[in-house]
Scaffold this active site. Structure first.
Site, PDB file in Angstrom:
ATOM      1  N   ARG A   1      -3.034 -10.314   5.057  1.00  0.00           N
ATOM      2  CA  ARG A   1      -3.472 -10.420   3.659  1.00  0.00           C
ATOM      3  C   ARG A   1      -2.365  -9.828   2.791  1.00  0.00           C
ATOM      4  NH1 ARG A   1      -6.236  -7.223  -0.064  1.00  0.00           N
ATOM      5  NH2 ARG A   1      -7.682  -8.365  -1.452  1.00  0.00           N
TER       6      ARG A   1
ATOM      7  N   LYS B   1       0.816  -1.205   0.000  1.00  0.00           N
ATOM      8  CA  LYS B   1       0.000   0.000   0.000  1.00  0.00           C
ATOM      9  C   LYS B   1       0.857   1.267   0.000  1.00  0.00           C
ATOM     10  CE  LYS B   1      -4.220  -2.084   1.734  1.00  0.00           C
ATOM     11  NZ  LYS B   1      -5.265  -2.120   2.781  1.00  0.00           N
TER      12      LYS B   1
END
Length: 331
Positions: free
Chosen positions: A305, A270
């Site tokens: 994840r 991210k």
């Protein structure tokens, strides 16, 4: 409408598809709740998946362990921020999922609609067509628990019929009122994630996440989801400034204690990792992603994840050895 989901789930995959198709024909589709931003490329139709349609689904249930579990990401989308359509074709998505399983994934998370800011919305029909053959094949081939990443009840029902045993909702059951009841009826695990449309540096984000997820948990329980089927996710990077996201990671153990449920951490590749490492290309944020995941695992994360399963599995192998915990797959 909900009665048709239950009827279809009891009759099998063909009945599910028929019932969902009947409802979809009447539906104009969900409202767009994605943040505004730069327009993404239009969604393209998936390739035919006739080779996978006859596979019987394998419903492998999730079992948490003494160690953090690795959830490998399979984006069956044309516009993911991290892999930009590499796995839109079902055959490519299935091959990728099998590789993640071989690399050490404990769970596979399949998504047919990008959740990045500015991503194009996807119709229910297209989303189901993208994910169902991939879920069916990967549940049968890998025998791992398979998760459906969706906020739509009809997609969740179709995915469950294809073999998914986890519903991973990026809006924490607060977008589609039927998704909680579909999940409860199928007795699957549920990941409830915090989300918001826009960031706001003036918000006490820890308090908001705690309150939002408390509402999500209440929705799930009232729908009939068992307590031991609920997992929470603070939604790192979704409607949050980077400092707010880092604060949530720093306070994971506190959040988990406040809510009282297992916790999933999704921070892989991210933008906040890019900010901390100066890596502008998502695929080059592996080391930073692993660092954040290891910190999360040491502070309460039960599932991480990730895109890069092999690297996380190696790092967690060392972490598990230090902790002297079993490293085999949960049973």
């Amino acid at each position: 409408m909900f009665d048709k989901y239950l009827f279809a789930l009891g009759r099998g995959v063909r009945s599910v598809r028929k019932a969902l198709d009947d409802e979809t024909a009447k539906d104009e589709g969900p409202r767009d709740v994605t943040p505004q931003g730069e327009a993404a490329p239009p969604a393209s139709a998936p390739a035919p998946a006739n080779d996978f349609a006859a596979l019987p689904p394998a419903r492998t249930m999730l079992r948490l362990a003494d160690r953090p579990l690795i959830m490998g990401i399979v984006n069956v989308t044309p516009d993911s921020f991290s892999d930009g359509g590499r796995y839109l074709d079902p055959a490519n998505a299935i091959a990728h999922g099998e590789k993640l399983a071989a690399d050490g994934a404990d769970i596979l998370d399949i998504g047919g609609e990008s959740t990045r800011p500015g991503a194009a919305s996807v119709s229910i029909e297209d989303e189901m067509a993208r994910v169902a053959p991939v879920i069916r094949a990967l549940s049968a081939h890998t025998r791992l628990p398979v998760s459906i990443d969706t906020m739509k009840a009809k997609v969740a029902a179709s995915a469950i019929a294809a073999g998914a045993t986890i519903v991973n909702d990026v809006w924490g059951f607060q977008f589609d009122p039927d998704i909680a009841r579909v999940s409860a009826a199928a007795q699957v695990h549920c990941v409830l994630m915090h989300n918001r449309l826009q960031d706001d540096p003036g918000v006490d984000m820890f308090a908001e996440v705690k309150d939002f997820l408390s509402r999500s948990i209440d929705i799930a329980l009232k729908a009939g989801v068992a307590e031991d089927r609920i997992i929470v996710d603070p939604g790192i990077g979704f409607g949050k400034t980077h400092p707010q996201s880092f604060e949530l990671i720093r306070r994971l153990a506190e959040l988990k204690a406040a809510l009282g449920y297992p916790l999933l951490l999704g921070v892989s590749r991210k933008r906040l990792i890019g900010q901390a490492t100066t890596r502008t290309i998502a695929a080059e944020r592996v080391i930073g992603s692993v660092s954040a995941a290891v910190f999360g695992a040491c502070n309460g994360a039960d599932i991480v994840r990730v895109h890069d399963v092999a690297e996380h599995a190696e790092a967690f192998g060392v972490l598990n050895a230090i902790r002297n915990v079993q490293t085999g797959r949960p049973r």
